[in-house]
Design a protein around this motif. Structure first.
Motif, PDB file in Angstrom:
ATOM      1  N   SER A   1       0.817  -1.222   0.000  1.00 55.72           N
ATOM      2  CA  SER A   1       0.000   0.000   0.000  1.00 55.72           C
ATOM      3  C   SER A   1       0.846   1.266   0.000  1.00 55.72           C
ATOM      4  O   SER A   1       0.555   2.213  -0.748  1.00 55.72           O
ATOM      5  N   ASP A   2       1.891   1.313   0.837  1.00 59.23           N
ATOM      6  CA  ASP A   2       2.743   2.509   0.883  1.00 59.23           C
ATOM      7  C   ASP A   2       3.567   2.655  -0.395  1.00 59.23           C
ATOM      8  O   ASP A   2       3.866   3.777  -0.817  1.00 59.23           O
ATOM      9  N   ILE A   3       3.945   1.536  -0.998  1.00 59.43           N
ATOM     10  CA  ILE A   3       4.693   1.590  -2.258  1.00 59.43           C
ATOM     11  C   ILE A   3       3.819   2.197  -3.355  1.00 59.43           C
ATOM     12  O   ILE A   3       4.251   3.095  -4.089  1.00 59.43           O
ATOM     13  N   ILE A   4       2.577   1.720  -3.462  1.00 64.89           N
ATOM     14  CA  ILE A   4       1.654   2.248  -4.460  1.00 64.89           C
ATOM     15  C   ILE A   4       1.373   3.724  -4.204  1.00 64.89           C
ATOM     16  O   ILE A   4       1.279   4.531  -5.134  1.00 64.89           O
ATOM     17  N   SER A   5       1.262   4.097  -2.926  1.00 67.89           N
ATOM     18  CA  SER A   5       1.037   5.499  -2.569  1.00 67.89           C
ATOM     19  C   SER A   5       2.189   6.379  -3.061  1.00 67.89           C
ATOM     20  O   SER A   5       1.974   7.468  -3.602  1.00 67.89           O
ATOM     21  N   GLY A   6       3.422   5.902  -2.876  1.00 68.85           N
ATOM     22  CA  GLY A   6       4.594   6.641  -3.364  1.00 68.85           C
ATOM     23  C   GLY A   6       4.597   6.746  -4.875  1.00 68.85           C
ATOM     24  O   GLY A   6       4.954   7.787  -5.452  1.00 68.85           O
ATOM     25  N   MET A   7       4.199   5.662  -5.538  1.00 73.94           N
ATOM     26  CA  MET A   7       4.110   5.671  -7.005  1.00 73.94           C
ATOM     27  C   MET A   7       3.103   6.724  -7.479  1.00 73.94           C
ATOM     28  O   MET A   7       3.373   7.503  -8.397  1.00 73.94           O
ATOM     29  N   GLN A   8       1.923   6.720  -6.855  1.00 74.06           N
ATOM     30  CA  GLN A   8       0.869   7.642  -7.269  1.00 74.06           C
ATOM     31  C   GLN A   8       1.280   9.095  -7.058  1.00 74.06           C
ATOM     32  O   GLN A   8       0.977   9.962  -7.880  1.00 74.06           O
ATOM     33  N   SER A   9       1.987   9.351  -5.960  1.00 73.38           N
ATOM     34  CA  SER A   9       2.439  10.709  -5.671  1.00 73.38           C
ATOM     35  C   SER A   9       3.392  11.208  -6.749  1.00 73.38           C
ATOM     36  O   SER A   9       3.210  12.307  -7.296  1.00 73.38           O
ATOM     37  N   ALA A  10       4.404  10.400  -7.071  1.00 79.22           N
ATOM     38  CA  ALA A  10       5.387  10.801  -8.083  1.00 79.22           C
ATOM     39  C   ALA A  10       4.744  10.893  -9.465  1.00 79.22           C
ATOM     40  O   ALA A  10       5.055  11.790 -10.247  1.00 79.22           O
ATOM     41  N   ALA A  11       3.838   9.982  -9.770  1.00 78.28           N
ATOM     42  CA  ALA A  11       3.169   9.988 -11.071  1.00 78.28           C
ATOM     43  C   ALA A  11       2.334  11.250 -11.235  1.00 78.28           C
ATOM     44  O   ALA A  11       2.401  11.931 -12.268  1.00 78.28           O
ATOM     45  N   SER A  12       1.540  11.587 -10.219  1.00 77.76           N
ATOM     46  CA  SER A  12       0.666  12.754 -10.282  1.00 77.76           C
ATOM     47  C   SER A  12       1.456  14.037 -10.494  1.00 77.76           C
ATOM     48  O   SER A  12       1.058  14.908 -11.270  1.00 77.76           O
ATOM     49  N   GLU A  13       2.590  14.143  -9.814  1.00 77.55           N
ATOM     50  CA  GLU A  13       3.428  15.334  -9.939  1.00 77.55           C
ATOM     51  C   GLU A  13       3.986  15.496 -11.350  1.00 77.55           C
ATOM     52  O   GLU A  13       4.361  16.602 -11.749  1.00 77.55           O
ATOM     53  N   ASN A  14       4.036  14.411 -12.095  1.00 79.83           N
ATOM     54  CA  ASN A  14       4.597  14.438 -13.450  1.00 79.83           C
ATOM     55  C   ASN A  14       3.541  14.249 -14.541  1.00 79.83           C
ATOM     56  O   ASN A  14       3.874  13.977 -15.695  1.00 79.83           O
ATOM     57  N   GLY A  15       2.262  14.401 -14.172  1.00 75.27           N
ATOM     58  CA  GLY A  15       1.199  14.307 -15.159  1.00 75.27           C
ATOM     59  C   GLY A  15       0.853  12.898 -15.587  1.00 75.27           C
ATOM     60  O   GLY A  15       0.313  12.690 -16.676  1.00 75.27           O
ATOM     61  N   TYR A  16       1.151  11.921 -14.736  1.00 72.95           N
ATOM     62  CA  TYR A  16       0.859  10.517 -15.040  1.00 72.95           C
ATOM     63  C   TYR A  16      -0.138   9.954 -14.029  1.00 72.95           C
ATOM     64  O   TYR A  16      -0.354  10.522 -12.957  1.00 72.95           O
ATOM     65  N   ASP A  17      -0.727   8.837 -14.373  1.00 76.01           N
ATOM     66  CA  ASP A  17      -1.586   8.085 -13.467  1.00 76.01           C
ATOM     67  C   ASP A  17      -1.046   6.659 -13.336  1.00 76.01           C
ATOM     68  O   ASP A  17      -0.349   6.171 -14.230  1.00 76.01           O
TER      69      ASP A  17
END
Length: 336
Positions: A76-92
């Motif tokens: 869960s925390d790994i996916i949360s980190g992924m989503q955070s970095a993705a969102s900041e770069n215009g990705y999902d």
């Protein structure tokens, strides 16, 4: 009249590139510029054709994350980190579950093969090094949490060997020399790396390695209980047990308590991962914390960098661990 992105740029007084960045939720746009663009979009009634644009560019701004299971909170925390970095770069982030099945994993990866997603991150893949290397020549992929020997693919993990080494050295510093290990028979290299750290810590401490002090089963807590029974039945049972996961450590701890042992006094236990359960358990489980959120952020940031610059960076990034001392491990008074 069809409103175009050019019309929005003109009305907002910005460039077409700025409008595009706002539409992609890019962080590289000032708040003022974003407000101007959004106001122009609302006034003109502009509706961007994302599908058509993505087909023309062959980009979706979506990254696929394939996890082995949804049963373990570790991810869960790994996916949360992924989503955070993705969102900041215009990705999902789009998540799929393979259930540790090769066929299911390959079926999910069709989204990568048919360009439904731009890239894929594999957390515990069933693919071998040759298959991964072939895929990385055609698509943007990365490994997360688990490395694959011989693969030339971007990989982000914790320092598994170093973490296990620190955990066992800590038990040695508490006076223990009869230290057992609960590992797995699964082919995951993280388990093997943690075994290497365990053995290295013993050797450097002048403690003889004993094969009967190793138990290999599954990752399930029930196997921690089985391991504890096996160890306690030995003529010279261990006084401390290092487990390669917190679930196994929880299984050991529960069985020890039921069997009348005082965990942290009669027997010391240490896990690996620092899942939420390890702090909620009584006694709290000493463990090696993985920087899960940071692992997720790092793998996405590096993967987007590869996409942006059209690179196939096959580096292995090892993030540092943190040893957390809790009540489950304590100083040995006298070896029994």
């Amino acid at each position: 009249m069809n409103v175009t992105i050019k019309d929005v740029a003109k009305a907002a007084g910005v460039s077409i590139a700025t409008v595009s960045r706002v539409l992609n939720n890019s962080a590289a746009v000032s708040d003022a510029a974003a407000e101007q663009v959004n106001n122009a979009i609302k006034e003109l009634g502009y509706s961007p054709n994302f599908l058509g644009r993505n087909l023309r560019k062959c980009e979706t701004n979506v990254i696929l994350a394939v996890i082995p299971s949804t049963q373990h909170t570790f991810y869960s925390d790994i996916i949360s980190g992924m989503q955070s970095a993705a969102s900041e770069n215009g990705y999902d982030i789009l998540m799929g579950t393979s259930n540790s099945s090769y066929n299911v994993e390959m079926r999910i990866l069709r989204m990568l093969f048919n360009r439904t997603v731009d890239a894929a991150i594999l957390l515990g893949t069933q693919l071998d090094a040759q298959e991964l290397n072939e895929l990385s020549g055609k698509y943007y992929i990365a490994l997360c949490c688990e490395r694959v020997e011989g693969s030339n693919v971007l990989t982000v993990t914790v320092d598994d060997e170093g973490g296990a080494y620190a955990a066992v050295k800590n038990l040695v510093s508490l006076g223990h020399s009869r230290i057992a290990m609960v590992s797995t028979s699964v082919k995951a290299l993280s388990s093997k790396d943690r075994e290497k750290g365990y053995i290295r810590a013993l050797e450097e401490s002048g403690i003889h390695f004993r094969e009967e002090y190793i138990f290999r089963g599954t990752y399930e807590a029930a196997d921690g209980a089985v391991a504890f029974e096996k160890f306690m039945a030995l003529p010279e049972p261990p006084t401390a047990i290092f487990c390669i996961s917190d679930l196994l450590a929880a299984g050991v701890t529960k069985k020890a308590i039921v069997s009348g042992f005082k965990v942290g006094e009669d027997i010391s236990v240490c896990g690996f991962d620092n899942i939420h359960l390890s702090s909620l358990y009584h006694p709290g489980i000493t463990t090696v914390e993985q920087p899960c959120y940071e692992i997720g952020r790092t793998v996405v940031e590096e993967l987007i960098r590869n996409i942006t610059y059209n690179k196939r960076n096959g580096t292995h990034i090892k993030l540092n661990y943190n040893l957390i001392q809790r009540e489950s491990s304590g100083r040995l008074a006298v070896e029994k």
